[in-house]
Design an enzyme around this catalytic site. Structure first.
Site, PDB file in Angstrom:
ATOM      1  CG  HIS A 148      37.760  56.998  74.746  1.00  0.00           C
ATOM      2  ND1 HIS A 148      36.577  56.907  74.047  1.00  0.00           N
ATOM      3  CD2 HIS A 148      37.442  56.733  76.040  1.00  0.00           C
ATOM      4  CE1 HIS A 148      35.584  56.603  74.867  1.00  0.00           C
ATOM      5  NE2 HIS A 148      36.091  56.501  76.085  1.00  0.00           N
ATOM      6  CE1 TYR A 197      36.266  60.293  65.863  1.00  0.00           C
ATOM      7  CE2 TYR A 197      34.644  61.882  66.665  1.00  0.00           C
ATOM      8  CZ  TYR A 197      35.069  60.557  66.502  1.00  0.00           C
ATOM      9  OH  TYR A 197      34.299  59.529  66.978  1.00  0.00           O
TER      10      TYR A 197
END
Length: 475
Positions: free
Chosen positions: A73, A136
């Site tokens: 992605h 993240y």
């Protein structure tokens, strides 16, 4: 998993531009371990070189089983990835438009390593240990309106060598159905907004930057910079650059009550609003200013470091706009003078008077250099493309300074008319019969070009540009 304790903080570049692997110092003993996962001051210093990307959201993906595989992605924001516990095999593919489209980098990450993933680089991973937590930081809030770019995990072109074959692991149906590289539309760069698109400089910027899906040219009717709704008028995190070519330019009208208010709104309040947006969203702000920030009493060219000393309301508002623009971490303030472009301007007026047989009286006690909008636009492009240091840059034509009267005579001569038809007069005499307020003008508008020239910005001789310009106008 055995972690190596005490390694220094350091970074490693990869074949994908902007994709940076970071070795994280991990400190531990028999009880466990500790690390600074993200430390802004240390990690943005030159030795490590991560961008100061301004994270606003922290996400964690927990994976139960070995072999869990997440799709490729590419997201419209930057992310800083690390592993809290466990271990992964990561694969990153550049899905941005450009020469490195399709480039691949792979690496194993455990808690002692992190990776900075720039916007548009596809991110995927496969877990190598059970109970792996993948964390993240991102510099934009998730939105259903965000546009992603995807790539099939099994694409033969990029040929990722997955440790566990894909037919033996858990993959979502959605990830299985993503397109192959030949069918992927590359992600374009962050958007560029050009304000004041209908003006002389706005038209030159359109010519310089061209028509692309990621460039927006906005007129005042399309984007009101004075509107209180400006902070929500765009999804600003999608923008990388704002070029502010808008502003109030009626120098004499600014001396009236109504004009004063409009000048402060157009040249200061609007810049403040853009500066706040640019700072909040990590946008580079390019702001165009004027020689009118100086009083013109200096007997040599003005440098970028000279103190501003405006004489007029217009000059005061431009000086205020400069100060506001320089508060943005990434900014370029372009100071220019005597601007000529596609539209109504002094050179066109003189050419028209010459053709109609009118003999004008023109001011002969103000000194400066013409600046053509094509060169301002090219200078802005150069600053952005090279990532030049933030700051103020004087951008004008080069060559010997001249008065408005000198330039008018040049226009007459170049267009085949007698330059002696132009009569020089003082500024006081020229405006002596004015029935409305007249703004004081700087007598010296010459700007020092050393900084621009050191940066390689275009500063061609104004006299040569004048001949080229008139050749086009006369067609």
């Amino acid at each position: 998993m055995v972690l190596e304790f005490g390694r220094p903080l350091r970074s490693q570049r990869t074949p994908i531009p902007g994709l940076i692997v970071v070795d994280l110092p991990v400190h531990g003993d028999a009880r466990g371990w500790f690390k600074e996962n993200w430390q802004r001051q240390k990690m943005t210093q030159d030795a490590v070189g991560l961008p100061d990307f301004g994270p606003v959201q922290n996400n964690i993906s927990f994976n139960d089983a070995v072999g869990t595989t997440r799709g490729i992605h590419a997201e419209p924001w930057d992310k800083y990835v690390s592993v809290a516990t466990g271990r992964i095999f990561g694969a990153w593919v550049d899905l941005r438009a450009g020469d490195t489209f399709g480039a691949v980098f792979t690496a194993e990450l455990d808690p002692s390593k992190a990776i900075f993933v720039p916007r548009g680089v596809g991110n995927s991973y496969q877990t190598l240990e059970p109970d792996t937590a993948y964390t993240y930081l991102v510099n934009d809030h998730w939105s259903p309106e965000a546009t992603y770019t995807f790539l099939n995990l099994a694409d033969e072109t990029v040929a990722i060598d997955w440790p566990i074959p894909l037919d033996q692991v858990e993959i979502s149906d959605k990830d299985k159905n993503h397109p192959k590289l030949a069918e992927v539309e590359p992600m374009g760069p962050r958007r560029i907004l050009v304000t004041g698109a209908a003006g002389q400089l706005g038209r030159a910027l359109r010519q310089e930057f061209g028509e692309h899906p990621w460039i927006e040219y906005a007129t005042r009717s399309e984007l009101d910079l004075s509107s209180p709704d400006l902070p929500s008028a765009r999804r600003w995190r999608e923008y990388g650059t704002i070029i502010n070519a808008a502003g109030y330019t009626k120098v004499d009208a600014a001396e009236t009550d109504a004009g004063r208010a409009d000048a402060w709104t157009g040249n200061a309040a609007s810049v403040r609003a853009l500066a706040q947006i640019a700072t909040a969203h990590g946008i580079t702000l390019v702001h165009v200013s004027s020689d009118y920030v100086f009083d013109g009493r200096k007997d040599s060219p003005y440098s970028e470091d000279d103190a501003v000393t405006p004489l007029s309301v217009y000059g005061q508002t431009k000086a205020a706009g400069d100060a506001l623009a320089t508060t943005v971490p990434h900014h370029y303030v372009i100071r220019t003078s005597w601007v000529i472009g596609d539209g109504s301007n002094f050179v066109r007026t003189m050419a028209d008077l010459a053709a109609r047989g009118v003999d004008p009286r023109v001011v002969d006690d103000q000194m400066g250099r013409l600046t053509f909008t094509v060169d301002i636009a090219a200078a802005i492009r150069k600053l952005l493309d090279t990532g030049a240091p933030s700051g103020i840059y004087n951008v004008t034509g080069s060559g010997a300074p001249a008065t408005w009267c000198d330039i008018a005579r040049d226009v007459f001569r170049i267009t085949g008319h007698d330059p002696a038809r132009v009569t020089g007069v003082s500024t006081e005499d020229y405006f002596a019969s004015a029935s409305s307020p007249v703004a004081p003008r700087p007598r010296n508008s010459v700007l020092d070009l050393s900084r621009a020239e050191a940066q390689g910005l275009p500063t061609p001789p104004w006299s040569a540009r004048l001949q080229e310009y008139l050749a086009i106008v006369e067609r």
